[in-house]
Design an enzyme around this catalytic site. Structure first.
Site, PDB file in Angstrom:
ATOM      1  N   HIS A 307       0.833  -1.210   0.000  1.00  0.00           N
ATOM      2  CA  HIS A 307       0.000   0.000   0.000  1.00  0.00           C
ATOM      3  C   HIS A 307       0.862   1.252   0.000  1.00  0.00           C
ATOM      4  O   HIS A 307       1.819   1.381   0.752  1.00  0.00           O
ATOM      5  CB  HIS A 307      -1.027   0.005   1.127  1.00  0.00           C
ATOM      6  CG  HIS A 307      -0.499   0.080   2.519  1.00  0.00           C
ATOM      7  ND1 HIS A 307      -0.214   1.262   3.151  1.00  0.00           N
ATOM      8  CD2 HIS A 307      -0.243  -0.893   3.434  1.00  0.00           C
ATOM      9  CE1 HIS A 307       0.187   1.030   4.388  1.00  0.00           C
ATOM     10  NE2 HIS A 307       0.199  -0.280   4.592  1.00  0.00           N
ATOM     11  N   ASP A 319       6.050   0.964   7.126  1.00  0.00           N
ATOM     12  CA  ASP A 319       4.622   0.769   6.867  1.00  0.00           C
ATOM     13  C   ASP A 319       4.097   1.838   5.921  1.00  0.00           C
ATOM     14  O   ASP A 319       3.644   2.883   6.369  1.00  0.00           O
ATOM     15  CB  ASP A 319       3.862   0.796   8.195  1.00  0.00           C
ATOM     16  CG  ASP A 319       2.404   0.439   8.050  1.00  0.00           C
ATOM     17  OD1 ASP A 319       2.041  -0.183   7.032  1.00  0.00           O
ATOM     18  OD2 ASP A 319       1.618   0.780   8.948  1.00  0.00           O
ATOM     19  N   GLU A 353      -5.159   1.836   2.390  1.00  0.00           N
ATOM     20  CA  GLU A 353      -5.177   0.666   3.258  1.00  0.00           C
ATOM     21  C   GLU A 353      -5.311   1.070   4.717  1.00  0.00           C
ATOM     22  O   GLU A 353      -5.997   0.412   5.494  1.00  0.00           O
ATOM     23  CB  GLU A 353      -3.899  -0.159   3.049  1.00  0.00           C
ATOM     24  CG  GLU A 353      -3.905  -1.517   3.730  1.00  0.00           C
ATOM     25  CD  GLU A 353      -3.404  -1.486   5.161  1.00  0.00           C
ATOM     26  OE1 GLU A 353      -3.526  -2.511   5.846  1.00  0.00           O
ATOM     27  OE2 GLU A 353      -2.878  -0.431   5.598  1.00  0.00           O
ATOM     28  N   GLU A 354      -4.656   2.164   5.098  1.00  0.00           N
ATOM     29  CA  GLU A 354      -4.565   2.520   6.510  1.00  0.00           C
ATOM     30  C   GLU A 354      -5.904   2.885   7.138  1.00  0.00           C
ATOM     31  O   GLU A 354      -6.176   2.509   8.268  1.00  0.00           O
ATOM     32  CB  GLU A 354      -3.582   3.678   6.708  1.00  0.00           C
ATOM     33  CG  GLU A 354      -2.123   3.338   6.425  1.00  0.00           C
ATOM     34  CD  GLU A 354      -1.526   2.354   7.425  1.00  0.00           C
ATOM     35  OE1 GLU A 354      -2.266   1.832   8.274  1.00  0.00           O
ATOM     36  OE2 GLU A 354      -0.319   2.107   7.340  1.00  0.00           O
ATOM     37  N   ASP A 381       3.463  -6.216   3.535  1.00  0.00           N
ATOM     38  CA  ASP A 381       2.994  -5.142   4.413  1.00  0.00           C
ATOM     39  C   ASP A 381       3.314  -5.479   5.863  1.00  0.00           C
ATOM     40  O   ASP A 381       2.459  -5.389   6.735  1.00  0.00           O
ATOM     41  CB  ASP A 381       1.499  -4.927   4.220  1.00  0.00           C
ATOM     42  CG  ASP A 381       0.978  -3.705   4.976  1.00  0.00           C
ATOM     43  OD1 ASP A 381       1.801  -2.883   5.414  1.00  0.00           O
ATOM     44  OD2 ASP A 381      -0.245  -3.585   5.139  1.00  0.00           O
ATOM     45  N   HIS A 452       3.123   3.089  12.880  1.00  0.00           N
ATOM     46  CA  HIS A 452       2.121   4.142  13.044  1.00  0.00           C
ATOM     47  C   HIS A 452       2.574   5.273  13.965  1.00  0.00           C
ATOM     48  O   HIS A 452       1.752   5.893  14.649  1.00  0.00           O
ATOM     49  CB  HIS A 452       0.802   3.567  13.578  1.00  0.00           C
ATOM     50  CG  HIS A 452       0.092   2.667  12.620  1.00  0.00           C
ATOM     51  ND1 HIS A 452      -1.127   2.104  12.908  1.00  0.00           N
ATOM     52  CD2 HIS A 452       0.428   2.225  11.390  1.00  0.00           C
ATOM     53  CE1 HIS A 452      -1.523   1.353  11.891  1.00  0.00           C
ATOM     54  NE2 HIS A 452      -0.582   1.405  10.952  1.00  0.00           N
TER      55      HIS A 452
END
Length: 503
Positions: A307, A319, A353-354, A381, A452
């Site tokens: 992604h 990520d 995606e997130e 991922d 994140h």
């Protein structure tokens, strides 16, 4: 520092490729964030028998042309620097997300790989101002909170929200409190300490705030889902029912969560929270699709996914910048071969995606008629760690079919089948079409240290680990596209397994 500092000499790369002898062991366990294994799938369709028991000299030569450059050239790491340092965070709907789309198209063009955009309508959530504090009391002085609003959070009023905190450690404990949470800030605490804990506690972030809102809470705080912290909060998505109550929700750092927990043991604690986030109208965006067309069976597709979007904190290096450059590099190296593989290798860089999965759903809908011809799909991922091995979600005979193709992964330490089905958030909309999934598992044991958070930056990615996993992905993509036989399709999607414990 030049990226050339980190690449392997060609001689060492080829030594890694050829030095290890094949292992007789074909199954292994490894740290995983994937769902627990289920009973093997059954199928009335017989697996196509493998045409070879070991690779030919020509196939070994092809392996050298793919694995050697992936290890030696440092191209993936250099490209990751372009994406992270050059474009930065890429939350869907933002200007930087669109810049990433254009960057990907230019990069594929420079690689000689055909690429195009496919439209996706994505949510546009904006973070805004955010701060909080534990208010002073007779027992303690006031303390600031290190926090990040959760994606999808509602804003507070401009003056903020001040309320007493109530702590829970599960959704069941929250439900048991009933009306006692009305007018309070619900604090979701947990004990995540290793990567495997993510799946156990992710529901507190994803579903907890909505559950608290239904019981009359005025806000929610969630302990960051992290395996390490230097008072660094980790954001993530939270979901509210359409038309249902919403509330302000934020992740607090591990240290601040522990402070709240200690203070609550001694009596009442009040927190003031200010979140200025907002929801804007959905924005136009795109998946980026690229492919190397197969020479014999171009309608049969091996899909490589990652992604392109990231959260708006850090620069999304692990990520999922690492996954993006791995699959892009696979396409580049396969496109340079004198002869294309039998089947088409298609790369999809998914958007959103997130905080929505809109890109994964859009691809599955647009290509619904083609999915029966998608013979395998790999999603990268889980960060840029070293490769550990291969996992499968397919019908019977999958390991027998693929085992001869694992030999070039010996020098990478990844020539083994791992327990646990392959999966992926952006691949999940393809499950009803019974697309076989293949996992190139990487070491994610430290992934949630930075996941994140503001700390997910290029310096956290080890260039040699990235190059090794890039080599593994590239070779497995080629193997699936070149093998005379294909994986038997699983008889049912993994609907009875928990969703991928990644987001």
């Amino acid at each position: 520092m030049s990226t050339s500092t980190f690449v392997l000499p060609v001689s060492l790369a080829l030594q890694l490729l050829t030095s290890a002898s094949p292992s007789p062991q074909n199954t292994a366990t490894a740290p995983s964030q994937e769902p627990a294994p289920k009973s093997p799938a059954t199928s009335s369709v017989k697996a196509t028998p493998p045409a070879v028991t070991k690779l030919s000299a020509a196939q070994q030569a092809t392996a050298a042309k793919l694995v050697g450059p992936a290890l030696a050239e440092g191209h993936a790491y250099a490209r990751l620097a372009e994406l992270t340092d050059g474009i930065g965070p890429r939350l869907s709907g933002s200007e930087s997300a669109e810049a990433a789309v254009q960057w990907a198209l230019r990069s594929f063009q420079a690689d000689g790989v055909k690429a195009w955009k496919e439209p996706v309508k994505v949510p546009r959530w904006v973070r805004g101002e955010e701060h909080g504090e534990i208010l002073a009391s007779e027992r303690t002085r006031g303390l600031p909170l290190a926090l990040l609003a959760l994606g999808g959070s509602a804003p507070t009023p401009p003056e903020g929200i001040t309320a007493e905190v109530v702590e829970v450690s599960s959704l069941e404990e929250l439900a048991a409190l009933g009306d006692k949470v009305k007018g309070r800030i619900v604090f979701f605490n947990h004990t995540m300490s290793e990567a495997a804990d993510y799946g156990r506690f992710a529901g507190l972030r994803g579903r907890g705030p909505a559950a608290a809102a239904k019981q009359g809470a005025v806000a929610a705080l969630v302990r960051s889902l992290a395996t390490a912290s230097l008072r660094t909060p980790h954001t993530g998505s939270t979901r509210f029912d359409e038309g249902g109550p919403r509330l302000p929700a934020a992740a607090v750092s591990v240290e601040d969560a522990l402070t709240l927990h200690r203070m609550l043991q001694g009596g009442a604690v009040k927190v003031r929270l200010v979140l200025g986030c907002s929801d804007l109208p959905d924005a136009d965006s795109s998946n980026v699709v690229a492919e190397v067309r197969g020479r014999e069976k171009p309608d049969e597709v091996v899909l490589l996914g990652a992604h392109l979007d990231s959260w708006d904190v850090g620069t999304g290096a692990h990520d999922d910048g690492a996954g993006v450059v791995m699959v892009m590099e696979a396409a580049r190296l396969i496109a340079k071969l004198p002869q294309a593989p039998r089947r088409t290798v298609r790369v999809v860089l998914f958007m959103n995606e997130e905080n929505g999965l809109r890109g994964g759903r859009a691809y599955a809908e647009k290509h619904a008629k083609e999915l029966p011809k998608h013979v395998a799909a790999i999603e990268m991922d889980a960060g840029g760690g070293r490769p550990l091995g291969v996992s499968l979600h397919a019908g019977p005979g999958g390991e027998a079919l693929m085992r001869p193709w694992l030999a070039p992964l010996e020098g990478l330490g990844a020539a083994q089948f791992l327990v646990g089905h392959a999966t992926g958030a952006d691949l999940s909309p393809m499950e009803p079409a019974h697309v076989p999934f293949v996992g190139v598992r990487v070491d994610s044991s430290r992934y949630f240290d930075v996941h994140h958070s503001m700390a997910d930056t290029l310096d956290k990615v080890d260039p040699q680990d990235l190059s090794r996993s890039t080599a593994a992905v590239t070779w497995m993509a080629y193997a699936l596209a070149e093998s005379p036989g294909t994986l038997v399709r699983p008889t049912a999607p993994e609907s009875d397994t928990p969703p991928p414990a990644k987001k």
